[in-house]
Design an enzyme around this catalytic site. Sequence first.
Site, PDB file in Angstrom:
ATOM      1  N   CYS A 120       0.456  -0.830   0.106  1.00 39.69           N
ATOM      2  CA  CYS A 120      -0.375  -0.180   0.032  1.00 39.69           C
ATOM      3  C   CYS A 120       0.876   1.644   0.219  1.00 39.69           C
ATOM      4  O   CYS A 120       0.811   2.067  -1.035  1.00 39.69           O
ATOM      5  CB  CYS A 120      -0.454  -0.148   1.377  1.00 39.69           C
ATOM      6  SG  CYS A 120      -2.246   1.403   1.520  1.00 39.69           S
ATOM      7  N   CYS A 121       2.066   1.240   0.639  1.00 42.97           N
ATOM      8  CA  CYS A 121       2.774   2.747   0.643  1.00 42.97           C
ATOM      9  C   CYS A 121       3.352   2.445  -0.842  1.00 42.97           C
ATOM     10  O   CYS A 121       3.724   3.940  -0.904  1.00 42.97           O
ATOM     11  CB  CYS A 121       3.480   2.453   2.133  1.00 42.97           C
ATOM     12  SG  CYS A 121       3.369   2.251   3.610  1.00 42.97           S
ATOM     13  N   CYS A 203      -0.921   8.574   6.808  1.00 43.09           N
ATOM     14  CA  CYS A 203      -2.090   8.532   6.840  1.00 43.09           C
ATOM     15  C   CYS A 203      -2.960   8.387   8.455  1.00 43.09           C
ATOM     16  O   CYS A 203      -2.455   8.573   8.653  1.00 43.09           O
ATOM     17  CB  CYS A 203      -2.320   7.296   5.412  1.00 43.09           C
ATOM     18  SG  CYS A 203      -1.396   7.386   4.096  1.00 43.09           S
ATOM     19  N   CYS A 206      -2.649   4.793   9.363  1.00 42.33           N
ATOM     20  CA  CYS A 206      -2.243   4.107   9.921  1.00 42.33           C
ATOM     21  C   CYS A 206      -1.201   5.000  10.800  1.00 42.33           C
ATOM     22  O   CYS A 206      -0.167   4.689  11.176  1.00 42.33           O
ATOM     23  CB  CYS A 206      -1.101   4.446   9.015  1.00 42.33           C
ATOM     24  SG  CYS A 206      -1.495   3.060   7.174  1.00 42.33           S
ATOM     25  N   CYS A 230       8.404   3.441   5.510  1.00 42.71           N
ATOM     26  CA  CYS A 230       7.226   2.899   4.619  1.00 42.71           C
ATOM     27  C   CYS A 230       8.580   2.894   3.450  1.00 42.71           C
ATOM     28  O   CYS A 230       7.455   2.800   2.078  1.00 42.71           O
ATOM     29  CB  CYS A 230       6.448   4.536   4.376  1.00 42.71           C
ATOM     30  SG  CYS A 230       7.224   5.726   3.762  1.00 42.71           S
TER      31      CYS A 230
END
Length: 240
Positions: A120-121, A203, A206, A230
């Site tokens: 996702c990162c 985010c 997170c 990340c």
Amino acid sequence: MKVMERLKYLNKELQGKSIEDAIAFVVQNIEGKKVFSTSFGIEDQLLTHYMVPHHDQVSVFTLDTGRQFNETYEVFHKTQKKYPSLIIETYFPDEQDVKEYVSVNGINGFYDSIEKRKSCCHIRKVKPLQRAIKGADLWITGLRAEQSQNREEMEFLEWDEVNQLIKFNPLLHYSLKQVEQEVNQFNVPINSLYKKGFLSIGCAPCTRALAEGEDFRAGRWWWENGKKECGLHIHQDKNY
């Protein structure tokens, strides 16, 4: 002069310089395209203040992952109002990448495993970053040595082998207290979450506030163990 020798010389020259003089020195002595990335954290906000005199020489950008806190957008807006000469370009993740990730892993699939979180990162941060710094020769960051253990060995100027450019960390030896003092001195807008214990703001899904005594990065991906990075800043061996 080879890159290693050049950076070694420049790092020596930067020792003892004020942040204003250090930034001016680097901007003058590093040729090519120069960029500064901001996530609107307190360090980046202080650097934004110092970038204003160089707005015609340094391009400023931010990454909008699509999962930001509203408070981050608020400080973005306040920053634009305070520094109108500074154009901040926004880079977004590729829509198709996000669609495919969500269809396979679910909207919050990053909680399921470290691999899914890193994926996702990569989609929301790393790939947009690669577009943002494409063609750049110098990347200015708000990294500080005390932020995490794997950042303690950094230097002011380093060769980023992955992105094939020079990375400049002008706040390298600043303490958090020093950053706070100068932010207050110059009345620089900061994210309202900062005073609520969000020292490192990413985010929304997170990031959480820190409990008393917790490490600076403990609020990021708190459900994971190990190094909290990340993929934007990977400290490499100094193999110039």
